[in-house]
Design a protein around this motif. Structure first.
Motif, PDB file in Angstrom:
ATOM      1  N   SER A 139     -19.037 -21.345 -60.203  1.00  0.00           N
ATOM      2  CA  SER A 139     -17.707 -21.448 -60.808  1.00  0.00           C
ATOM      3  C   SER A 139     -17.643 -22.456 -61.954  1.00  0.00           C
ATOM      4  O   SER A 139     -16.604 -22.602 -62.585  1.00  0.00           O
ATOM      5  N   LEU A 140     -18.745 -23.151 -62.231  1.00  0.00           N
ATOM      6  CA  LEU A 140     -18.708 -24.219 -63.217  1.00  0.00           C
ATOM      7  C   LEU A 140     -18.508 -23.705 -64.638  1.00  0.00           C
ATOM      8  O   LEU A 140     -17.697 -24.239 -65.400  1.00  0.00           O
ATOM      9  N   LEU A 141     -19.255 -22.687 -65.009  1.00  0.00           N
ATOM     10  CA  LEU A 141     -19.211 -22.216 -66.399  1.00  0.00           C
ATOM     11  C   LEU A 141     -17.827 -21.716 -66.772  1.00  0.00           C
ATOM     12  O   LEU A 141     -17.295 -22.051 -67.849  1.00  0.00           O
ATOM     13  N   GLY A 142     -17.215 -20.920 -65.881  1.00  0.00           N
ATOM     14  CA  GLY A 142     -15.889 -20.394 -66.185  1.00  0.00           C
ATOM     15  C   GLY A 142     -14.840 -21.467 -66.326  1.00  0.00           C
ATOM     16  O   GLY A 142     -13.964 -21.396 -67.197  1.00  0.00           O
ATOM     17  N   THR A 170     -17.728 -23.084 -54.573  1.00  0.00           N
ATOM     18  CA  THR A 170     -17.097 -22.614 -55.813  1.00  0.00           C
ATOM     19  C   THR A 170     -15.746 -23.286 -56.048  1.00  0.00           C
ATOM     20  O   THR A 170     -15.288 -23.370 -57.191  1.00  0.00           O
ATOM     21  N   THR A 171     -15.099 -23.740 -54.973  1.00  0.00           N
ATOM     22  CA  THR A 171     -13.826 -24.456 -55.127  1.00  0.00           C
ATOM     23  C   THR A 171     -14.059 -25.901 -55.561  1.00  0.00           C
ATOM     24  O   THR A 171     -13.339 -26.432 -56.411  1.00  0.00           O
ATOM     25  N   ILE A 172     -15.070 -26.522 -54.980  1.00  0.00           N
ATOM     26  CA  ILE A 172     -15.381 -27.905 -55.325  1.00  0.00           C
ATOM     27  C   ILE A 172     -15.818 -28.019 -56.784  1.00  0.00           C
ATOM     28  O   ILE A 172     -15.446 -28.967 -57.490  1.00  0.00           O
ATOM     29  N   VAL A 225     -12.995 -28.304 -59.346  1.00  0.00           N
ATOM     30  CA  VAL A 225     -12.236 -29.537 -59.096  1.00  0.00           C
ATOM     31  C   VAL A 225     -12.977 -30.737 -59.687  1.00  0.00           C
ATOM     32  O   VAL A 225     -12.383 -31.594 -60.362  1.00  0.00           O
ATOM     33  N   ILE A 226     -14.289 -30.795 -59.444  1.00  0.00           N
ATOM     34  CA  ILE A 226     -15.088 -31.889 -60.006  1.00  0.00           C
ATOM     35  C   ILE A 226     -15.097 -31.824 -61.522  1.00  0.00           C
ATOM     36  O   ILE A 226     -14.901 -32.831 -62.211  1.00  0.00           O
ATOM     37  N   MET A 227     -15.304 -30.611 -62.050  1.00  0.00           N
ATOM     38  CA  MET A 227     -15.348 -30.456 -63.507  1.00  0.00           C
ATOM     39  C   MET A 227     -14.016 -30.848 -64.139  1.00  0.00           C
ATOM     40  O   MET A 227     -13.977 -31.571 -65.147  1.00  0.00           O
ATOM     41  N   SER A 228     -12.905 -30.379 -63.577  1.00  0.00           N
ATOM     42  CA  SER A 228     -11.594 -30.679 -64.166  1.00  0.00           C
ATOM     43  C   SER A 228     -11.280 -32.168 -64.095  1.00  0.00           C
ATOM     44  O   SER A 228     -10.619 -32.708 -64.994  1.00  0.00           O
ATOM     45  N   SER A 229     -11.770 -32.851 -63.045  1.00  0.00           N
ATOM     46  CA  SER A 229     -11.517 -34.292 -62.940  1.00  0.00           C
ATOM     47  C   SER A 229     -12.193 -35.039 -64.081  1.00  0.00           C
ATOM     48  O   SER A 229     -11.637 -36.001 -64.626  1.00  0.00           O
ATOM     49  N   GLU A 250      -7.438 -28.035 -69.537  1.00  0.00           N
ATOM     50  CA  GLU A 250      -7.638 -28.889 -68.374  1.00  0.00           C
ATOM     51  C   GLU A 250      -6.912 -28.339 -67.144  1.00  0.00           C
ATOM     52  O   GLU A 250      -7.463 -28.297 -66.040  1.00  0.00           O
ATOM     53  N   ILE A 251      -5.659 -27.894 -67.342  1.00  0.00           N
ATOM     54  CA  ILE A 251      -4.878 -27.338 -66.229  1.00  0.00           C
ATOM     55  C   ILE A 251      -5.453 -25.992 -65.797  1.00  0.00           C
ATOM     56  O   ILE A 251      -5.506 -25.669 -64.602  1.00  0.00           O
ATOM     57  N   ALA A 252      -5.914 -25.185 -66.758  1.00  0.00           N
ATOM     58  CA  ALA A 252      -6.507 -23.881 -66.429  1.00  0.00           C
ATOM     59  C   ALA A 252      -7.743 -24.050 -65.552  1.00  0.00           C
ATOM     60  O   ALA A 252      -7.981 -23.258 -64.637  1.00  0.00           O
ATOM     61  N   ALA A 253      -8.534 -25.104 -65.831  1.00  0.00           N
ATOM     62  CA  ALA A 253      -9.714 -25.376 -65.007  1.00  0.00           C
ATOM     63  C   ALA A 253      -9.311 -25.689 -63.567  1.00  0.00           C
ATOM     64  O   ALA A 253     -10.000 -25.301 -62.615  1.00  0.00           O
ATOM     65  N   GLN A 254      -8.175 -26.370 -63.400  1.00  0.00           N
ATOM     66  CA  GLN A 254      -7.672 -26.647 -62.048  1.00  0.00           C
ATOM     67  C   GLN A 254      -7.155 -25.371 -61.393  1.00  0.00           C
ATOM     68  O   GLN A 254      -7.403 -25.117 -60.214  1.00  0.00           O
TER      69      GLN A 254
END
Length: 394
Positions: free
Chosen positions: A22-25, A138-140, A143-147, A240-244
């Protein structure tokens, strides 16, 4: 006791499998600008990752027979950890493409190995919970990326954090290799047959199940890769919000698979697949409603919730549909077909959306869902016909 410990290790392995997916998306809306590449180039990276996964999935039966599930799993996760570390130090599109190769090769082997092991040795609820742990990963990830993105750090830092988690899991996997040996000595031998792929493809229902996996993973991958971009471009939500928000899609998959583990006590695998398809359809309809961004958020969650039972239920049905001796080879082909979908369909959609309009996002997914429903019911009819013929002979 060792069987419970082994199951915990398998669950942890699927967290590691889900972390990179889920990181790339989630990061791409913040990546393509600094990389000086067009928006749709995310599809090329995704295609390389999935292409490596296709190759390793096809070869998985022979590799697992030679080295065993434990070694294959540990080395595969090591490959993905090293690839993510490479991503974290990359500042050009070319290097991302280069490190995408080991990322895909590592993912395919561990996916095929663990899916077959659980399909053979554990009940349907464990297959659902196994893929629930993939959803945890994929959920984590987003969340990590957006933080990191919200705190004005670069996307590279997000990839580096995930790579550290992966290396920690690699250490656990190598320490636990003896558990796999105990599992095999207790009767859980590695399965497999000498049947050729040509013979496998001639079995009733195999072509349909391969196309079914292609369609399912196309829906899952397109939504995961382009969902955030759809929110930014069409709904006007910040990157940033879309990533969350895209994390909620993966949360839908995760919580859905957790609940599916209990629902499988009442429903069989076929019923679980049908239920998932209906929920995906509802999510697509919600996304088509002419309302604000929160409607799209609800639609993404429903699509994730509907995706939840489909993949694990189809995998768990494989030994029943095609026999235990053929299951590793067929699951390897199913993984390959699934990742062919993730190889070609996300870049195809990205290109079409760039040429036409990103508003086609829910419609495109809807068309694939209809095709998948037709294929799934055709598969069921062929398997029922084969079983009826076998019963009449006996």
């Amino acid at each position: 006791m060792f069987s419970i410990l082994l199951l915990i290790i398998i669950y942890l392995s699927f967290i590691s499998l889900g972390l990179p997916d889920s990181l790339l998306g989630s990061a791409w809306p913040s990546m393509y600008g600094p990389l000086n590449v067009p928006l749709h180039y995310a599809g090329f990276i995704s295609m390389i990752v999935a292409g490596g996964t296709v190759i390793s999935s096809i070869l998985s039966e022979k590799v697992i027979k030679r080295f065993g599930t434990g070694i294959v799993t540990a080395v595969s996760v090591l490959l993905t950890a090293a690839a993510l570390l490479g991503f974290s130090f990359s500042h050009s599109f070319l290097y991302l493409c280069l490190f995408a190769i080991p990322l895909g090769l590592g993912a395919g082997s561990v996916d095929a190995a663990l899916n077959n092991y659980v399909a053979l040795h554990y009940k349907a609820r464990h297959m659902s919970w196994l893929h629930c742990f993939w959803g945890v990963g994929t959920t984590i990830g987003p969340v990590i990326m957006s933080s990191y993105l919200i705190n004005k750090s670069s996307w590279n830092s997000g990839y580096r954090a995930i790579s550290i988690i992966q290396f920690s899991l690699v250490l656990i996997l190598f320490i636990s290799l003896s558990l796999w040996k105990k599992g095999n000595s207790a009767g859980n031998k590695e399965s497999g047959s000498s049947i050729s792929y040509k013979e496998i493809l001639s079995l009733a229902g195999v072509k349909e199940v391969l196309l079914t996996f292609f369609c399912y993973c196309s829906i899952e991958a397109i939504t995961g890769l382009w969902g955030a971009s759809y929110l930014v471009i069409i709904k006007g939500i910040s990157a940033e919000i879309a990533a969350q928000w895209i994390a909620l899609y993966y949360f839908g998959i995760t919580i859905g698979r957790f609940l599916s583990g209990f629902i499988t006590i009442k429903l069989n695998n076929r019923q679980m697949v049908r239920m998932g398809q209906i929920i995906i359809g509802c999510g697509i309809i919600v996304m088509l409603l002419p309302f604000g961004g929160y409607t799209s958020l609800a639609g993404l969650f429903l699509i994730g919730l509907g995706c939840a039972p489909i993949y694990p239920s189809l995998i768990h049905e494989t030994p029943k549909n095609f026999g235990r001796d053929h299951s590793q080879a067929i699951i390897g082909l199913q993984m390959a077909s699934a990742y062919i979908g993730t190889t070609f369909m996300p870049p195809l959609f990205g290109r079409l959306a760039s040429l036409i309009d990103f508003n086609i996002f829910p419609l495109f997914i809807g068309v694939i869902l209809i095709v998948k429903v037709i294929l799934t019911e055709t598969l069921n009819r062929k398997i029922d016909k084969k079983n009826a013929g076998n019963n009449s002979v006996t």
